[in-house]
Design an enzyme around this catalytic site. Structure first.
Site, PDB file in Angstrom:
ATOM      1  CB  SER A 130      -1.061  -0.013   1.123  1.00  0.00           C
ATOM      2  OG  SER A 130      -1.613   1.383   1.345  1.00  0.00           O
ATOM      3  CG  ASN A 188      -7.255  -1.911  -0.536  1.00  0.00           C
ATOM      4  OD1 ASN A 188      -6.334  -1.619   0.204  1.00  0.00           O
ATOM      5  ND2 ASN A 188      -7.329  -1.834  -1.549  1.00  0.00           N
ATOM      6  CD  GLU A 191      -7.686   2.771   0.117  1.00  0.00           C
ATOM      7  OE1 GLU A 191      -6.489   2.358   0.649  1.00  0.00           O
ATOM      8  OE2 GLU A 191      -8.055   2.886  -1.192  1.00  0.00           O
TER       9      GLU A 191
HETATM   10  C1  6PG Z   1      -3.392   1.014  -1.492  1.00  0.00           C
HETATM   11  C2  6PG Z   1      -4.604   1.524  -2.273  1.00  0.00           C
HETATM   12  C3  6PG Z   1      -4.315   0.611  -3.643  1.00  0.00           C
HETATM   13  C4  6PG Z   1      -6.044   0.641  -4.317  1.00  0.00           C
HETATM   14  C5  6PG Z   1      -6.318   2.208  -4.935  1.00  0.00           C
HETATM   15  C6  6PG Z   1      -7.778   2.106  -5.763  1.00  0.00           C
HETATM   16  O1  6PG Z   1      -3.408   0.813  -0.313  1.00  0.00           O
HETATM   17  O2  6PG Z   1      -2.231   1.643  -2.080  1.00  0.00           O
HETATM   18  O3  6PG Z   1      -5.551   0.823  -1.533  1.00  0.00           O
HETATM   19  O4  6PG Z   1      -4.209  -0.360  -3.311  1.00  0.00           O
HETATM   20  O5  6PG Z   1      -6.009  -0.407  -5.314  1.00  0.00           O
HETATM   21  O6  6PG Z   1      -6.482   3.175  -4.157  1.00  0.00           O
HETATM   22  O7  6PG Z   1      -8.681   1.530  -4.892  1.00  0.00           O
HETATM   23  P1  6PG Z   1     -10.114   1.818  -5.471  1.00  0.00           P
HETATM   24  O8  6PG Z   1     -10.228   1.774  -6.899  1.00  0.00           O
HETATM   25  O9  6PG Z   1     -10.953   0.437  -5.041  1.00  0.00           O
HETATM   26  O10 6PG Z   1     -10.816   2.887  -4.919  1.00  0.00           O
END
Ligand code: 6PG
Length: 469
Positions: A130, A188, A191
């Protein structure tokens, strides 16, 4: 001859692969990159700087060019491309070599791939990474899962290239099988929840308090020096300072309010349902992205269904503090839901996860890094078997001193017709957890009434059925 071999191989020289490779090279590793496209491989070889890297587009030359046991990390889109890499590269690999999937793969796919690759006496590791482009280049948070002996070989690389907090790497062995990818999935999900509740603070400030963009910018700026300080608050502050490069005003106001997703948040919600772990704030993060897709219906209905007139007569400064306190509780609950899921998954799938370790490696490099994770790590260090963060006294104290603020902000939003499903889900979650009696007895009676499903009694052991008819 040995000197010409490279320490580590990277498959896929897109944004993530390229930046991870350069990060490794910065830390003294000789990196061999592979890309199907010759031009990309060549461009990689020509990267300026005093670092030992080379790009190739022959699978055989790539594998043969690596020191044994070979450490090969793929950074390719989740799904079919991962299986394609396994098919193409494993025939050239030798027993003991390690193939690593650094993408956002679904954890059951990783379990399946582990079995498949291990049949060839090779190792397969599912590793969550990440931090986006910047993280990959200068220090991501790395969530590795797989066999401990494979981690022994690649762990030192991960620990060197990851972000560091208090001199500790934001990378650590998490557990067996798909533990790394599972943890990244839940990362995520959290997130999504955090992004949803932060977006609600913006909506409340804009629609109820009628703050200007500049005022909102200042509020987020001040929050970066408070207990809600986190990467997502920092970037939100910057977003409110970014002028449009094509016309006047803030870029944010030109961005369509339709949120996309790649699916990891949805996986978290789906899997939480299977595990029977309540994650309503993560669910709301996913659901609100779905509602946002209905732009034309929203436009139409905004003219046809009337809401209450917005009226706010209280002290704005005081209310902004309440919003911040509501956000702080929402952040705590977002992590609480994710951690509860990790605890259950660890027991169910025998991952052997340590929640304190996970909180620690999330303190830097990743998208959900936040000041609050220091405390969460301490709490789990002190009590690794805590069923939920809510049970810890320090969080009980936070709720006792600030829950009314979350209630006030949610109530004010409801009365003004501003949707705050993330905040409301947090409030309902807490109110449900602090309810000694839930109306679930009525649900049980109904189930028994129409389906003879039986119920437990509070005064006797066993299962009972009543003749309702
Ligand atoms: C990270 C993010 C990344 C993620 C994107 C898009 O930890 O760097 O979680 O892995 O894939 O941010 O995620 P979405 O398209 O599902 O919003």
């Amino acid at each position: 001859m040995r000197d010409t071999l490279y320490d580590v191989g990277i498959i896929g020289l897109g944004v993530m692969g390229m930046n991870i490779a350069l990060n490794m090279a910065d830390h003294g590793y000789a990196v061999l990159g592979y890309d199907r496209k010759e031009a990309k491989a060549l461009a990689f070889s020509q990267t300026p700087g005093n670092i030992r890297i080379k790009g190739v587009s022959s699978v055989k030359n790539f594998v043969k060019g690596l020191k044994r046991p070979r450490k090969i990390m793929m950074l390719v889109p989740a799904g079919g491309p991962v299986d394609d890499v396994i098919d193409a590269f494993t025939p050239f690999m030798e027993p003991g070599d390690i193939l690593i999937d650094g993408g956002n793969s679904f954890y059951t796919d990783t379990d399946r791939r582990i079995s498949r690759v291990e049949e060839k006496s090779l190792h397969f590791m599912g590793v969550g990474i990440s931090g986006g482009e910047q993280g990959a280049r200068f220090g991501p948070s790395i969530m590795p899962g797989g066999r401990p002996e494979a981690y022994e070989a690649v762990g030192p690389i991960f620990e060197k290239i990851s972000a560091h907090v208090d001199n500790e790497p934001c990378a650590a062995y998490l557990g067996t099988g798909s533990a790394g990818h599972y943890t990244k999935m839940v990362h995520n999900g959290i997130e999504y929840a955090l992004m949803q509740v932060i977006s609600e603070t913006f909506d409340v400030m804009r629609r109820i308090l009628k703050l200007s963009d500049e005022e909102i910018h200042d509020v987020y700026g001040s929050w970066t020096e408070s207990e809600v300080d986190s990467y997502l608050i920092e970037i939100t502050h910057h977003i409110f300072g970014a002028k449009d490069d094509r016309s006047e005003g803030l870029l944010l106001n030109k961005i369509m309010d339709v949120a996309a997703q790649k699916g990891t948040g949805k996986w978290t919600s789906q899997n939480a349902m299977d595990l029977q772990i309540p994650v309503p704030t993560i669910d709301m993060g996913v659901t609100m992205r779905h509602i946002s897709l209905y732009k034309s219906e929203r436009e139409d209905l905004s003219k046809r269904i009337s809401g209450p007139p917005c009226s706010f007569k209280d002290d704005k400064k005081k209310f902004i503090n309440k919003i911040r306190n509501g956000l702080y509780i929402s952040m705590i609950i977002s992590y609480t839901q994710g951690m509860m899921m990790l605890k259950t998954a660890s027991e169910r799938f025998n991952y052997g996860l340590s929640l304190d370790k996970i909180a620690k490696i999330w303190r830097g490099g990743c998208i959900i890094r936040a000041k609050l994770l220091n405390h969460i790590a301490e709490v789990y260090e002190g009590n690794p078997h805590l069923s939920t963060l809510l049970m810890d006294n320090s969080f009980v104290d936070v709720l006792n001193s600030r829950l009314q603020d979350l209630r006030d902000v949610t109530a004010m939003s409801v009365l003004n017709g501003v949707p705050v499903p993330g905040f409301a889900s947090v409030l309902m979650y807490i109110d449900a957890f602090r309810s000694i009696h839930l109306p679930a007895n009525l649900i049980q009676a109904q189930r028994d009434y129409f389906g003879s499903h039986q119920f437990e009694r509070i005064d006797s052991e066993g299962m009972f059925h009543y003749n309702w008819y």
